[in-house]
Design an enzyme around this catalytic site. Sequence first.
Site, PDB file in Angstrom:
ATOM      1  CE  LYS A 111      -4.229  -1.689   2.274  1.00 42.44           C
ATOM      2  NZ  LYS A 111      -5.159  -1.237   3.085  1.00 42.44           N
ATOM      3  CE  LYS A 194      -9.146 -10.335  -5.211  1.00 35.56           C
ATOM      4  NZ  LYS A 194      -8.322 -10.038  -3.869  1.00 35.56           N
ATOM      5  CE  LYS A 197     -12.230   0.193  -3.661  1.00 36.45           C
ATOM      6  NZ  LYS A 197     -11.943   1.633  -3.633  1.00 36.45           N
TER       7      LYS A 197
END
Length: 342
Positions: A111, A194, A197
């Site tokens: 991240k 995958k 969103k």
Amino acid sequence: MNRIFSGVQPTGNLHLGNYLGAIRNWVGLQAEYDCIYCIVDLHAITVWQNPAELRAQTREVAAAFLAAGIDGRKHIIFNQSRVPGHAQLAWICNCVARLGWLNRMTQFKEKAGKDRENASVGLYAYPNLMAADILLYKATHVPVGEDQKQHLELARDIAQKFNADFGVELFPLPEPLIFGPATRVMSLRDGTKKMSKSDASDYSRINMTDDADAVALKIRKAKTDPQPLPGPECLGPDGKVAPEAMAARPEAFNLLGIYAALADKDLNTVIGEFAGKEFSVFKQVLTDLAVATLGKIGGEMKRLMADPAEIDAILKDGAERARAKSAPILAEVEEAVGFLRV
Ligand code: TRP
């Protein structure tokens, strides 16, 4: 009764992957456990969040929980920031966890990316807050995805070190509950990616708010390949789909996996059922099933979000009960640490 705690970030655009991978499993746990499901807004702000969107997304997740069948009156649904004990216990966890432990967390590395100096301190300490979430309720079981296993391991280490340092047996060591493989839902446009969103194409995913027409359209447009559906010849000696077979036809196996998950059937059974059939036939059956389950959830979410008063009341009530459950545990912790409380 054993207690479940799990958290989900208030991200928008909840999709089929979130439903099959997490929310649906959480629904099923209600019969056997005392369940606490938390919308982790404190975790969300470890990276920048637009305040208005954060509020809206918190409600959207609550609506998804309720629409999917989580009973917010019998169990607990709330947003994390409402119970100050999470932040309080997180500080204590910060002081128990070692820098070396956090330095091993792979998700922080992902991240934070290349510009690690510019990541928030909160992002680094994120796993300690997650440990606090779980320990604040002495949760015994935590349903998590693969990506959170390392964080749960850290929560166990913190619980163990706390108990050892203070000579108490205060925290039980939380056990992971990992759900089956049918939960890896891939993009409808590219079976190797995958479902996400953030994919630019809305046709790549089925959103939890999609109504029956949208669900049907997206399945109709979903990418396939020119061959009929695979049969048992695709299974390897271990009885699972052989990796080469999977790699050759990712879209076919993704749709079969989605069908199996929605129908609550074993993937091999589904492969046997549709072996050699045309996609057009299979897609029709898949559409009917998806519309029957997801269409209903989408409609209910829309109804709940149109007038947030019901959602807000459930979150408020959940937070009050969460506070009541956690207060004696936090008091015990503070006592053990030596904070003057008289
Ligand atoms: N970190 C988890 C995620 O991103 C969310 C989370 C926060 C959580 N606190 C938790 C999950 C406690 C399980 C238990 O998915």
